[in-house]
Design an enzyme around this catalytic site. Sequence first.
Site, PDB file in Angstrom:
ATOM      1  N   ARG A  45       0.854  -1.191   0.000  1.00  0.00           N
ATOM      2  CA  ARG A  45       0.000   0.000   0.000  1.00  0.00           C
ATOM      3  C   ARG A  45       0.888   1.239   0.000  1.00  0.00           C
ATOM      4  NH1 ARG A  45       1.814   1.779   4.118  1.00  0.00           N
ATOM      5  NH2 ARG A  45       0.707   3.718   3.772  1.00  0.00           N
ATOM      6  N   GLY A  46       0.250   2.415  -0.087  1.00  0.00           N
ATOM      7  CA  GLY A  46       1.007   3.660  -0.193  1.00  0.00           C
ATOM      8  C   GLY A  46       1.230   3.945  -1.675  1.00  0.00           C
ATOM      9  N   ALA A  47       1.010   5.207  -2.061  1.00  0.00           N
ATOM     10  CA  ALA A  47       0.979   5.530  -3.497  1.00  0.00           C
ATOM     11  C   ALA A  47       2.261   5.124  -4.246  1.00  0.00           C
ATOM     12  CB  ALA A  47       0.672   7.021  -3.667  1.00  0.00           C
ATOM     13  N   ARG A  87      -7.079  -0.443  -7.118  1.00  0.00           N
ATOM     14  CA  ARG A  87      -7.527   0.613  -6.192  1.00  0.00           C
ATOM     15  C   ARG A  87      -7.618   1.894  -7.019  1.00  0.00           C
ATOM     16  NH1 ARG A  87      -4.391   1.223  -0.673  1.00  0.00           N
ATOM     17  NH2 ARG A  87      -6.364   2.185  -0.030  1.00  0.00           N
ATOM     18  N   ASP A 232      -1.899  10.788  -2.368  1.00  0.00           N
ATOM     19  CA  ASP A 232      -2.243   9.710  -3.297  1.00  0.00           C
ATOM     20  C   ASP A 232      -2.508  10.241  -4.698  1.00  0.00           C
ATOM     21  OD1 ASP A 232      -3.123   8.710  -0.443  1.00  0.00           O
ATOM     22  OD2 ASP A 232      -2.624   6.990  -1.715  1.00  0.00           O
ATOM     23  N   ASN A 242      -5.452  12.435   0.026  1.00  0.00           N
ATOM     24  CA  ASN A 242      -4.585  11.645   0.916  1.00  0.00           C
ATOM     25  C   ASN A 242      -5.493  10.916   1.907  1.00  0.00           C
ATOM     26  OD1 ASN A 242      -1.912  10.836   1.785  1.00  0.00           O
ATOM     27  ND2 ASN A 242      -2.263  12.058   3.616  1.00  0.00           N
ATOM     28  N   LYS A 243      -4.888  10.118   2.762  1.00  0.00           N
ATOM     29  CA  LYS A 243      -5.624   9.286   3.712  1.00  0.00           C
ATOM     30  C   LYS A 243      -6.716  10.071   4.446  1.00  0.00           C
ATOM     31  CE  LYS A 243      -5.390   5.797   4.282  1.00  0.00           C
ATOM     32  NZ  LYS A 243      -6.346   4.911   3.565  1.00  0.00           N
TER      33      LYS A 243
END
Length: 332
Positions: A45-47, A87, A232, A242-243
């Site tokens: 995970r994470g862009a 995603r 992201d 973002n989150k």
Amino acid sequence: MVRTIDWDTDAVVIIDQTALPTTFRTLRLETVDDLIGAIQRLAVRGAPALGAAGALGVALSARRHGTESEQALATVRAEADRLAHARPTAVNLRYGVERALAALPRGADVVLTDALAVLDEDERVNCAASRHAADLLLRRCPDRPLRVLTHCNTGRLATVAWGTALGTVRHLHADGRVEHVLVDETRPLLQGARLTAWELADEDIPYRVLPDSAAAAAMARGLVDCVVVGADRVAANGDTANKIGTYGLAVAAAHHDIPFVVVATESTLDRSLPDGGGIVVEERAAEEITQVAGVPVAPEETPVFNPAFDVTPVELLTAVVTENGVLATDRK
Ligand code: MRU
């Protein structure tokens, strides 16, 4: 140090982020379906790490199916398309897929070489972007060792090796300029408490975890010098996805006149979108909210709103920083 995502004889190998912080293990993913599953359950995970996953996934597909016949090429392209949509929010995933697909006419080995170049670049550009952000913060907050608040995980686990916002913290720490890091736990999947805390502990950088809901109170009590987060997807005008929770943090930081810096790579910019209104925000399963570690914490069938990301308007940001320097400095 093991990379978060890498290639090893016909497989993509990832650090399994669902097992951290209690267990450190790697997973070998030998098909694109394995990789899509890992992306969707946030094992990787994470862009920026998703960008690497996209590129390596196309290499995996090209080496499995070959590139010699029209039928094989069609199979690879179909798998690449499914991977790119695993995603929806982080644009890096599509970027990685497209980078590797561009090499498809030159054969599977070239696809793999180009995919591995995406990984090498990622470490280099993360390091450069986070250095620019660290320098900006040192200019904005020259007077004291910094109490830096951050959200989600933007460290080496979210990238191939170094990190964006957490990479900034690592630079500042190496400069002797970090008092401590305030780590939002990052509900509901706890990327802050599980992953960022694990990375900071591993590097002996002082930190405290706080509930997301305590961040504004920490600002009001004068406990935060600056906020630094990742992204992201950044639209052409600087609006930043973002989150979930980032937008609320930015509102609170603006209210308290605390610098709020987004650190991202150029591959996270989506110049096809004039502003953040067009960013698709992933909605995730209700169980992430109605259960904690598999135990129900809400009545059965409780309806849920569970967006994985939010979009922060550029006017709330002090700066968006990439490897090319400072992109936007709208908030005074
Ligand atoms: O759902 P996640 O864990 O993939 O979300 C990650 C984030 O929102 C990060 O802040 C972002 O990808 C930047 S990572 C350098």
